[in-house]
Write a protein that holds these residues in place. Structure first.
Motif, PDB file in Angstrom:
ATOM      1  N   ILE A 117      20.953  -5.740  17.830  1.00 51.84           N
ATOM      2  CA  ILE A 117      20.794  -6.758  18.693  1.00 51.84           C
ATOM      3  C   ILE A 117      22.364  -7.428  18.992  1.00 51.84           C
ATOM      4  O   ILE A 117      22.737  -7.678  18.041  1.00 51.84           O
ATOM      5  N   PHE A 118      22.609  -7.214  20.220  1.00 51.94           N
ATOM      6  CA  PHE A 118      23.909  -7.857  20.655  1.00 51.94           C
ATOM      7  C   PHE A 118      23.831  -8.904  21.581  1.00 51.94           C
ATOM      8  O   PHE A 118      22.801  -8.977  22.392  1.00 51.94           O
ATOM      9  N   LEU A 119      24.556 -10.081  21.609  1.00 55.52           N
ATOM     10  CA  LEU A 119      24.624 -11.091  22.591  1.00 55.52           C
ATOM     11  C   LEU A 119      25.864 -10.630  23.368  1.00 55.52           C
ATOM     12  O   LEU A 119      26.899 -10.575  22.853  1.00 55.52           O
TER      13      LEU A 119
ATOM     14  N   MET B 179       6.776 -10.424  28.081  1.00 50.65           N
ATOM     15  CA  MET B 179       6.707 -10.964  26.737  1.00 50.65           C
ATOM     16  C   MET B 179       6.940  -9.941  25.632  1.00 50.65           C
ATOM     17  O   MET B 179       6.533  -8.865  25.573  1.00 50.65           O
ATOM     18  N   GLU B 180       8.108 -10.314  24.760  1.00 54.35           N
ATOM     19  CA  GLU B 180       8.567  -9.260  23.892  1.00 54.35           C
ATOM     20  C   GLU B 180       7.800  -9.803  22.469  1.00 54.35           C
ATOM     21  O   GLU B 180       7.842 -10.905  21.838  1.00 54.35           O
ATOM     22  N   ILE B 181       6.996  -8.878  21.993  1.00 55.48           N
ATOM     23  CA  ILE B 181       6.236  -9.287  20.720  1.00 55.48           C
ATOM     24  C   ILE B 181       6.504  -8.374  19.633  1.00 55.48           C
ATOM     25  O   ILE B 181       6.675  -6.900  19.884  1.00 55.48           O
ATOM     26  N   MET B 182       7.040  -8.908  18.779  1.00 52.90           N
ATOM     27  CA  MET B 182       7.483  -8.207  17.583  1.00 52.90           C
ATOM     28  C   MET B 182       6.411  -7.750  16.460  1.00 52.90           C
ATOM     29  O   MET B 182       5.646  -8.368  16.110  1.00 52.90           O
TER      30      MET B 182
ATOM     31  N   ALA C 270      17.609 -16.417  21.632  1.00 56.62           N
ATOM     32  CA  ALA C 270      18.439 -15.505  21.289  1.00 56.62           C
ATOM     33  C   ALA C 270      18.585 -15.148  19.673  1.00 56.62           C
ATOM     34  O   ALA C 270      18.259 -14.037  19.578  1.00 56.62           O
ATOM     35  N   GLU C 271      18.872 -15.929  19.216  1.00 51.38           N
ATOM     36  CA  GLU C 271      18.879 -15.993  17.526  1.00 51.38           C
ATOM     37  C   GLU C 271      17.490 -15.594  16.970  1.00 51.38           C
ATOM     38  O   GLU C 271      17.604 -14.739  15.956  1.00 51.38           O
ATOM     39  N   ARG C 272      16.577 -16.054  17.589  1.00 50.79           N
ATOM     40  CA  ARG C 272      15.364 -15.684  16.923  1.00 50.79           C
ATOM     41  C   ARG C 272      14.789 -14.506  17.182  1.00 50.79           C
ATOM     42  O   ARG C 272      14.353 -13.609  16.264  1.00 50.79           O
ATOM     43  N   PHE C 273      15.014 -13.807  18.368  1.00 47.69           N
ATOM     44  CA  PHE C 273      14.741 -12.501  18.654  1.00 47.69           C
ATOM     45  C   PHE C 273      15.890 -11.568  17.502  1.00 47.69           C
ATOM     46  O   PHE C 273      15.116 -10.495  17.166  1.00 47.69           O
ATOM     47  N   ALA C 274      16.850 -11.910  17.380  1.00 48.88           N
ATOM     48  CA  ALA C 274      17.753 -11.016  16.539  1.00 48.88           C
ATOM     49  C   ALA C 274      17.158 -11.129  15.211  1.00 48.88           C
ATOM     50  O   ALA C 274      17.424 -10.089  14.490  1.00 48.88           O
ATOM     51  N   GLN C 275      16.454 -12.138  14.769  1.00 46.05           N
ATOM     52  CA  GLN C 275      15.647 -11.946  13.453  1.00 46.05           C
ATOM     53  C   GLN C 275      14.363 -11.328  13.420  1.00 46.05           C
ATOM     54  O   GLN C 275      13.723 -11.538  12.393  1.00 46.05           O
ATOM     55  N   GLY C 276      13.901 -11.007  14.460  1.00 46.50           N
ATOM     56  CA  GLY C 276      12.633 -10.213  14.665  1.00 46.50           C
ATOM     57  C   GLY C 276      11.485 -11.216  14.921  1.00 46.50           C
ATOM     58  O   GLY C 276      10.278 -10.900  14.766  1.00 46.50           O
ATOM     59  N   ASP C 277      11.717 -12.635  15.370  1.00 48.60           N
ATOM     60  CA  ASP C 277      10.638 -13.423  15.550  1.00 48.60           C
ATOM     61  C   ASP C 277       9.981 -13.004  16.799  1.00 48.60           C
ATOM     62  O   ASP C 277      10.725 -12.489  17.900  1.00 48.60           O
TER      63      ASP C 277
END
Length: 140
Positions: A9-11, A137-140, A112-119
């Motif tokens: 994951i890149f910002l 909706m992005e669901i991990m 953004a940070e939560r997405f990179a952590q897989g949340d």
């Protein structure tokens, strides 16, 4: 030999700005292919890729007519894949090569940070070719 993909994951940051000064955050998820014998070898290859990608963070590139840097936030997930049919390997041959990517948008740094952590977070999906944002909706 095992095979799989790891997503990085890149910002995407405007050059010369801090994270807090931005009011929109584009996230790029890049999938890289790896071949490995065991989890230790996979870990070594992923860490080597992380080191390489962090070095790339220092480079300024042009993206949507702006000078930006792609900052690696982390790895999000691993997916095991099969490239072997009847004992023969097909498809991608180079371990560490990029297979695909997706671009997402949020106006919230915490997302953004939560997405990179897989949340699980709600993001907008950015469609490159059509130049519009579509709600997803992005669901991990």
């Amino acid at each position: 030999m095992e095979t799989g993909t790891v997503s990085f994951i890149f910002l995407i940051m405007e050059d010369g700005t801090s994270l807090q000064d931005q009011n929109e955050y584009f996230l790029e998820e890049e999938y890289y292919f790896f071949k490995f014998q065991d989890n230790d070898e996979l870990r070594e290859k992923v860490m080597a890729k992380i080191d390489f990608l962090k070095q790339q963070n220092q480079r300024t590139i042009i993206w949507q007519h702006k000078k930006v840097r792609k900052v690696l936030l982390g790895t999000r997930k691993f997916c095991s894949i099969t490239t072997k049919v009847d004992g023969v390997f097909y498809g991608v041959s180079d371990s560490g090569c990029e297979l695909a990517y997706s671009l997402f948008y949020t106006d919230n740094l915490k997302n953004a940070e939560r997405f990179a952590q897989g949340d699980e977070v709600e993001l907008d999906y950015y469609a490159y070719g059509n130049d519009y944002l579509a709600k997803a909706m992005e669901i991990m």
